[in-house]
Design a protein around this motif. Sequence first.
Motif, PDB file in Angstrom:
ATOM      1  N   ILE A  22       0.838  -1.199   0.000  1.00  0.00           N
ATOM      2  CA  ILE A  22       0.000   0.000   0.000  1.00  0.00           C
ATOM      3  C   ILE A  22       0.876   1.253   0.000  1.00  0.00           C
ATOM      4  N   GLU A  23       1.928   1.231   0.785  1.00  0.00           N
ATOM      5  CA  GLU A  23       2.844   2.379   0.827  1.00  0.00           C
ATOM      6  C   GLU A  23       3.494   2.609  -0.526  1.00  0.00           C
ATOM      7  N   ASP A  24       3.880   1.536  -1.194  1.00  0.00           N
ATOM      8  CA  ASP A  24       4.458   1.672  -2.536  1.00  0.00           C
ATOM      9  C   ASP A  24       3.444   2.234  -3.526  1.00  0.00           C
ATOM     10  N   LEU A  25       2.198   1.792  -3.416  1.00  0.00           N
ATOM     11  CA  LEU A  25       1.152   2.315  -4.297  1.00  0.00           C
ATOM     12  C   LEU A  25       0.905   3.804  -4.025  1.00  0.00           C
ATOM     13  N   LYS A  26       1.025   4.226  -2.774  1.00  0.00           N
ATOM     14  CA  LYS A  26       0.880   5.643  -2.438  1.00  0.00           C
ATOM     15  C   LYS A  26       2.000   6.468  -3.078  1.00  0.00           C
ATOM     16  N   LYS A  27       3.215   5.939  -3.031  1.00  0.00           N
ATOM     17  CA  LYS A  27       4.347   6.632  -3.677  1.00  0.00           C
ATOM     18  C   LYS A  27       4.154   6.695  -5.193  1.00  0.00           C
ATOM     19  N   TYR A  28       3.688   5.603  -5.750  1.00  0.00           N
ATOM     20  CA  TYR A  28       3.384   5.526  -7.179  1.00  0.00           C
ATOM     21  C   TYR A  28       2.349   6.583  -7.538  1.00  0.00           C
ATOM     22  N   MET A  29       1.293   6.681  -6.753  1.00  0.00           N
ATOM     23  CA  MET A  29       0.232   7.649  -7.007  1.00  0.00           C
ATOM     24  C   MET A  29       0.758   9.082  -6.917  1.00  0.00           C
ATOM     25  N   ALA A  30       1.604   9.346  -5.944  1.00  0.00           N
ATOM     26  CA  ALA A  30       2.166  10.689  -5.796  1.00  0.00           C
ATOM     27  C   ALA A  30       3.003  11.072  -7.020  1.00  0.00           C
ATOM     28  N   LEU A  31       3.800  10.126  -7.512  1.00  0.00           N
ATOM     29  CA  LEU A  31       4.600  10.384  -8.712  1.00  0.00           C
ATOM     30  C   LEU A  31       3.714  10.567  -9.936  1.00  0.00           C
ATOM     31  N   GLU A  99       5.956   0.310 -23.952  1.00  0.00           N
ATOM     32  CA  GLU A  99       5.248   1.574 -24.167  1.00  0.00           C
ATOM     33  C   GLU A  99       5.937   2.376 -25.273  1.00  0.00           C
ATOM     34  N   PRO A 100       5.189   2.715 -26.345  1.00  0.00           N
ATOM     35  CA  PRO A 100       5.794   3.407 -27.483  1.00  0.00           C
ATOM     36  C   PRO A 100       6.090   4.885 -27.261  1.00  0.00           C
ATOM     37  N   THR A 101       5.524   5.490 -26.207  1.00  0.00           N
ATOM     38  CA  THR A 101       5.729   6.920 -25.956  1.00  0.00           C
ATOM     39  C   THR A 101       6.885   7.120 -24.980  1.00  0.00           C
ATOM     40  N   LEU A 102       7.910   7.822 -25.412  1.00  0.00           N
ATOM     41  CA  LEU A 102       9.144   7.975 -24.630  1.00  0.00           C
ATOM     42  C   LEU A 102       8.893   8.622 -23.278  1.00  0.00           C
ATOM     43  N   LYS A 103       8.083   9.685 -23.235  1.00  0.00           N
ATOM     44  CA  LYS A 103       7.886  10.396 -21.965  1.00  0.00           C
ATOM     45  C   LYS A 103       7.222   9.494 -20.923  1.00  0.00           C
ATOM     46  N   ARG A 104       6.364   8.606 -21.369  1.00  0.00           N
ATOM     47  CA  ARG A 104       5.741   7.675 -20.429  1.00  0.00           C
ATOM     48  C   ARG A 104       6.757   6.657 -19.931  1.00  0.00           C
ATOM     49  N   CYS A 105       7.668   6.243 -20.799  1.00  0.00           N
ATOM     50  CA  CYS A 105       8.736   5.337 -20.358  1.00  0.00           C
ATOM     51  C   CYS A 105       9.627   6.006 -19.322  1.00  0.00           C
ATOM     52  N   LYS A 106       9.896   7.290 -19.492  1.00  0.00           N
ATOM     53  CA  LYS A 106      10.699   8.025 -18.509  1.00  0.00           C
ATOM     54  C   LYS A 106       9.984   8.036 -17.153  1.00  0.00           C
ATOM     55  N   PHE A 107       8.676   8.207 -17.182  1.00  0.00           N
ATOM     56  CA  PHE A 107       7.898   8.159 -15.941  1.00  0.00           C
ATOM     57  C   PHE A 107       7.987   6.778 -15.295  1.00  0.00           C
ATOM     58  N   LEU A 108       7.803   5.734 -16.091  1.00  0.00           N
ATOM     59  CA  LEU A 108       7.869   4.366 -15.560  1.00  0.00           C
ATOM     60  C   LEU A 108       9.228   4.086 -14.934  1.00  0.00           C
ATOM     61  N   GLU A 109      10.284   4.542 -15.587  1.00  0.00           N
ATOM     62  CA  GLU A 109      11.631   4.352 -15.056  1.00  0.00           C
ATOM     63  C   GLU A 109      11.803   5.089 -13.730  1.00  0.00           C
ATOM     64  N   ALA A 110      11.189   6.257 -13.620  1.00  0.00           N
ATOM     65  CA  ALA A 110      11.267   7.020 -12.370  1.00  0.00           C
ATOM     66  C   ALA A 110      10.569   6.283 -11.233  1.00  0.00           C
ATOM     67  N   VAL A 111       9.420   5.678 -11.515  1.00  0.00           N
ATOM     68  CA  VAL A 111       8.699   4.913 -10.488  1.00  0.00           C
ATOM     69  C   VAL A 111       9.509   3.682 -10.087  1.00  0.00           C
ATOM     70  N   ILE A 112      10.040   2.983 -11.072  1.00  0.00           N
ATOM     71  CA  ILE A 112      10.847   1.786 -10.795  1.00  0.00           C
ATOM     72  C   ILE A 112      12.037   2.128  -9.907  1.00  0.00           C
ATOM     73  N   GLU A 113      12.685   3.250 -10.209  1.00  0.00           N
ATOM     74  CA  GLU A 113      13.849   3.672  -9.416  1.00  0.00           C
ATOM     75  C   GLU A 113      13.431   4.122  -8.016  1.00  0.00           C
TER      76      GLU A 113
END
Length: 235
Positions: A22-31, A99-113
């Motif tokens: 749940i805490e991880d999902l909260k961080k994900y939501m904030a990002l 994901e074909p859109t670069l900016k969305r991939c940058k977001f995903l990478e930020a969440v993963i990190e």
Amino acid sequence: MDFSSFKIELEKQNIFVSESQIEDLKKYMALLKEWNNVMDLTAICDDEGIIEKHFYDSLVSSNIVKYSNQTLLDVGTGAGFPGLVLKIVYPELKVTLLEPTLKRCKFLEAVIEKLNIKDCKAINKRAEEFINDNMREQYDLVTARAVSRLNVLLELTIPFVKVNGLFIALKGKNARDELKEAENALKVLEVKLVNSFKLTLPSEQESREVLLFEKTKETNNKYPRNYGTIKKKPL
């Protein structure tokens, strides 16, 4: 839906989420909300909507799929739905977010990190391009949510699925119409519907449906075709 009711509603369906998740999902939501201020990630940007229509909706396939130590590809993942949510709740999964859109991939990478998620990567390619990276029949599970109509979607996803592997399609109210429309695609691609699950989100009246397909034979190498051809002449 808040996180308390989110957890309760999932437990009613024997889907269990820990407090740390749940805490991880909260961080994900904030990002998600932070990045959504400067780029188009989602039209749903309030807490209740994100929890219900993104997080909860991403997990309901657990009713008919047993997620364990498997490889999973999420095609057209967007901001990570359902693939990244599944990875958070089922950390043993090895997840690729396509994901074909670069900016969305940058977001995903930020969440993963930010969440220090292991065995999870974002790939900035279209499905018909990524398949050529020796990815044919490499995944136990492939998921897709709100990508395209089923007769198009099957050709983009099934080539990635191992024989006897599963494709999980998260569809809306027209799932059965799309299924009928895709009858030829199912035959050509050697796929069969093995299970399905209908649900209605607490804030909505129209039902959604999760469709579970099993791949029975290897896919002919001529699939997927060029995307323009798939769209113009779907199977």
